[in-house]
Design a protein around this motif. Structure first.
Motif, mmCIF file in Angstrom:
data_model
loop_
_atom_site.group_PDB
_atom_site.id
_atom_site.type_symbol
_atom_site.label_atom_id
_atom_site.label_comp_id
_atom_site.label_asym_id
_atom_site.label_seq_id
_atom_site.Cartn_x
_atom_site.Cartn_y
_atom_site.Cartn_z
ATOM 1 N N ALA A 58 0.831 -1.213 0.000
ATOM 2 C CA ALA A 58 0.000 0.000 0.000
ATOM 3 C C ALA A 58 0.855 1.247 0.000
ATOM 4 C CB ALA A 58 -0.928 -0.013 1.213
ATOM 5 N N ARG B 173 1.936 1.855 -3.492
ATOM 6 C CA ARG B 173 0.831 2.397 -4.290
ATOM 7 C C ARG B 173 0.625 3.877 -3.983
ATOM 8 N NH1 ARG B 173 -2.172 -2.033 -2.602
ATOM 9 N NH2 ARG B 173 -3.597 -0.637 -1.494
ATOM 10 N N GLU C 246 -9.516 1.556 -2.196
ATOM 11 C CA GLU C 246 -9.374 0.243 -1.574
ATOM 12 C C GLU C 246 -10.626 -0.606 -1.732
ATOM 13 O OE1 GLU C 246 -6.725 -0.990 -0.374
ATOM 14 O OE2 GLU C 246 -5.431 0.777 -0.261
ATOM 15 N N ASP C 247 -11.789 0.024 -1.703
ATOM 16 C CA ASP C 247 -13.041 -0.714 -1.746
ATOM 17 C C ASP C 247 -13.324 -1.166 -3.173
ATOM 18 O OD1 ASP C 247 -15.395 -1.828 -0.862
ATOM 19 O OD2 ASP C 247 -16.524 0.020 -1.211
ATOM 20 N N ARG D 178 -1.489 -2.054 -9.829
ATOM 21 C CA ARG D 178 -1.962 -1.914 -8.455
ATOM 22 C C ARG D 178 -1.531 -3.105 -7.610
ATOM 23 N NH1 ARG D 178 -6.348 0.201 -5.426
ATOM 24 N NH2 ARG D 178 -7.125 -1.326 -3.905
#
Length: 723
Positions: free
Chosen positions: A574, A577, A619-620, A650
């Protein structure tokens, strides 16, 4: 010698005829003749000499034509056939008889009317006409005509009646000649003309005589008022024909207009007030001058005229004449009240317009409109392309033709649109040949400068095409489409020449790598290169400059996004990203500001990188699905493989989540069956995904621990250790 108070031939008839022959011989002597002549040859008397009119007058005045001693003696004597006395006096028809062939005297005219009152002498009436005592002359002619009509229905026709009828006709001819001469002299006099009153009285007398005579009377009605109107028209034609023809058509038309206005001003002030109001004198003169001027213009229209003269004649007919003649402060209102109509008939005007259009089409493809050649090969860029390439002559025709008539302007515009289409097709072929081998004649500023000069030619042509199409000809849409297609191709060809160097490819190859996350050198070099390149485009006109900058904007973003879709970088965490997303957002902002300063007309391109960035940040799964839907809405050419490549960057490994996200793209592709996008709105269709990263079904850290367990070596036994 003659006696002073009596008839010298009253003794007897025989001596009268004998002495008459003596007087006829004396006519050739002075003072009756011009001079003494030698005796005639062969004894034929004066038969070989034609008598002068003045000699006949002198003799006929001295003869007492109405006194006869014996009517029976003259009736028994045969009367030779002869012409009327007025023919002898005027000498206008036939030859006058000689002295030897001279007919009997004028006293024979009254034989059939013995006992009637004496008729007016013909020669006295003629003298009255020549002295312009027109009213008295007309009165006597009317009396003579009445007596002639009284003689004509007698059961035994007498030759004198036919001679009198001919004399009356010739007298009327002489009278009308003098009447119309006075009519023609009244206008040039420029002042009140007293003889015109005699003309009006004669016209009134003749109209009264027409009313007195029953229908079918020979020579009646004479309708002198109608003849007067015709005479006014003839006099107007003679006045305009007297205008000296200048060398230039414009000067001649101006002189004709000045003569017409001046003459009608004299008619208004001096001539028309002399006529009774029922004559409508000013209207008669106005129509006469209008017809005369129409004849002059018709004669000019039959001559071979150059294009400037055709325009001048048409413009004078449609604009100058109504403005300077019909709108003149002195006579304009009176002329407009007459409803004179056009000078030229419609078919003549259309013929002139067609001749003008045909001449313009013949002269249209002039070498001066083409790009200026440098030697025999190549084109020379012009610092002012609008002056050397734009059809200035066509613009002049478009400006002038509608001022004549709207219909003429529409036909001229349609014709020029066809000429312009032919020119643009040839212009396109020349541009294509230049771009195939631009190095054959390299200009000092290189191919880019020449392409800029050619592109600068397109906007004026495009504006001119639209102006021609706005005239509304029903067949102008297809030529308009062809002209725009040719200009679009020229613009694309010329834009293709300078733009390959615009995106610096070596610097784009350094993007989307691990070093790119820590260093901005490659992106800074790209920005500097684009700024330097666009400075060279400043000489472009606004329209091609914006087109070219928009194309550079699109190509730069395509090359920027290409490394991302090639999956040169895969985010493993993360945090990574977040770093990639931050870098993409910062560089997207810089590109947006750069092309905003460059006046790019494609702001829709600025949302490409931010949309892709959101796919890395969110994220969702539901949020990702919504973002993919927005991306597909803004860029309909995006495909499933493009979104899959972004998901690979990603680092999304879950197959269920990937299928849910990619299913949105598939559903939108099936629901939207749009045709192909225009090229300027295409973006993702020019991006090919070179490879697709397939994710393993397990996590890489677990695989690493498993490998360490398998590869663990056994520890050696310590000395002294007991098994």
């Amino acid at each position: 010698e003659e006696e002073e108070d009596g008839d010298p031939f009253a003794a007897n008839p025989e001596s009268r005829y004998r002495r008459r022959a003596t007087l006829e011989r004396l006519v050739g002597l002075a003072p009756f003749g011009r001079a003494r002549r030698p005796p005639p040859k062969d004894g034929d008397g004066d038969s070989g000499r034609a008598r002068r009119r003045s000699e006949d007058f002198g003799l006929l005045r001295r003869l007492p034509g109405r006194r006869k001693a014996s009517v029976e003696a003259l009736a028994e004597r045969p009367v030779p056939k002869r012409s009327s006395l007025l023919r002898l006096a005027l000498g206008t028809r036939g030859r006058r008889g000689s002295a030897g062939e001279r007919p009997p005297t004028v006293e024979s005219e009254g034989v059939a009317a013995m006992g009637a009152p004496p008729l007016p002498p013909v020669l006295e009436i003629l003298e009255l006409i020549q002295r312009r005592e027109l009213v008295a002359a007309d009165e006597q002619i009317i009396v003579l005509e009445a007596e002639c009509v009284a003689l004509s229905p007698s059961p035994s026709p007498v030759p004198a009646a036919g001679r009198q009828a001919r004399d009356v006709a010739l007298l009327y001819e002489a009278l009308l000649a003098q009447l119309w001469a006075v009519v023609g002299e009244a206008v040039p006099a420029g002042r009140p003309y007293p003889p015109l009153r005699s003309v009006i009285r004669v016209l009134e007398q003749e109209e009264a005589a027409d009313r007195r005579h029953p229908p079918g009377t020979p020579g009646r009605p004479r309708a002198l008022r109608r003849r007067w109107q015709e005479a006014v028209g003839r006099a107007a034609g003679e006045r305009l024909a007297q205008v000296a023809p200048p060398a230039r058509l414009g000067a001649r038309l101006a002189a004709l207009a000045a003569r017409l206005v001046g003459d009608l001003g004299a008619v208004r002030c001096h001539v028309a007030p002399a006529y009774p109001s029922e004559y409508g004198a000013f209207g008669v003169y106005a129509r006469g001058y209008h017809r005369a001027l129409a004849q002059q213009l018709g004669a000019l229209a039959q001559r071979p005229l150059a294009v400037p003269d055709l325009y001048l004649l048409l413009d004078w007919h449609s604009n100058t004449y109504p403005r300077e003649v019909l709108g003149h402060p002195e006579v304009g209102a009176l002329l407009q009240a007459q409803a004179l109509g056009p000078l030229l008939p419609p078919e003549t005007q259309r013929s002139l317009e067609s001749s003008c259009i045909a001449a313009v089409k013949v002269r249209a493809p002039m070498p001066g409109w083409w790009p200026c050649p440098q030697g025999t090969v190549g084109w020379r860029p012009c610092p002012h392309p609008q002056r050397c390439l734009c059809p200035q002559l066509l613009r002049a025709h478009v400006d002038r033709a509608p001022q004549i008539t709207p219909e003429f302007g529409m036909e001229m515009a349609h014709s020029l649109l066809g000429v312009l289409v032919t020119f643009l097709h040839s212009f396109q072929r020349k541009v294509e040949r230049f771009l195939e081998a631009p190095g054959e004649a390299t200009p000092p500023d290189g191919a880019t400068g020449r392409a800029i000069a050619l592109v600068n030619c397109c906007p004026p042509f495009r504006t001119f095409v639209e102006r021609l199409a706005q005239f509304g000809h029903p067949e102008s849409e297809e030529p308009r489409r062809q002209a725009h297609a040719a200009l679009d191709k020229v613009t694309r060809l010329c834009n293709h020449l300078p733009t390959p160097a615009a995106p610096p490819q070596p610097y784009f190859n350094k993007l989307m790598k691990r070093k790119w996350l820590t260093s901005s050198d490659a992106f800074d070099a790209i920005v500097m290169h684009i700024t330097s390149f666009t400075q060279k485009l400043r000489p472009l006109r606004p329209e091609p400059y914006q087109v070219l900058v928009s194309e550079v904007h699109r190509r730069v973003l395509i090359e920027y996004v290409r490394p991302l879709l090639q999956v040169r970088l895969v985010c493993t965490s993360a945090k990574m990203r977040a770093r990639v997303a931050a870098r993409l957002g910062d560089e997207a902002r810089q590109l947006r500001e750069l092309f905003s300063r460059l006046d790019s007309t494609s702001p829709w391109l600025d949302s490409v990188v931010p949309r892709l960035r959101e796919l890395l940040v969110l994220e969702d799964t539901a949020a990702l699905q919504m973002e993919v839907g927005v991306l597909v809405r803004d860029f309909p050419d995006v495909r499933r493989k493009h979104v899959a490549a972004v998901l690979d960057v990603r680092g999304l490994r879950g197959q269920a989540a990937r299928q849910e996200i990619l299913g949105v793209v598939q559903d939108l592709e099936q629901s939207e069956a749009e045709p192909g996008l225009p090229r300027q709105r295409a973006f993702f269709s020019e991006l090919a995904v070179t490879r697709e990263v397939r994710c393993l079904p397990f996590h890489l850290p677990r695989l690493a621990r498993l490998s360490r367990l398998r590869l663990r070596r056994p520890h050696p036994q310590r000395p002294g250790q007991v098994r």
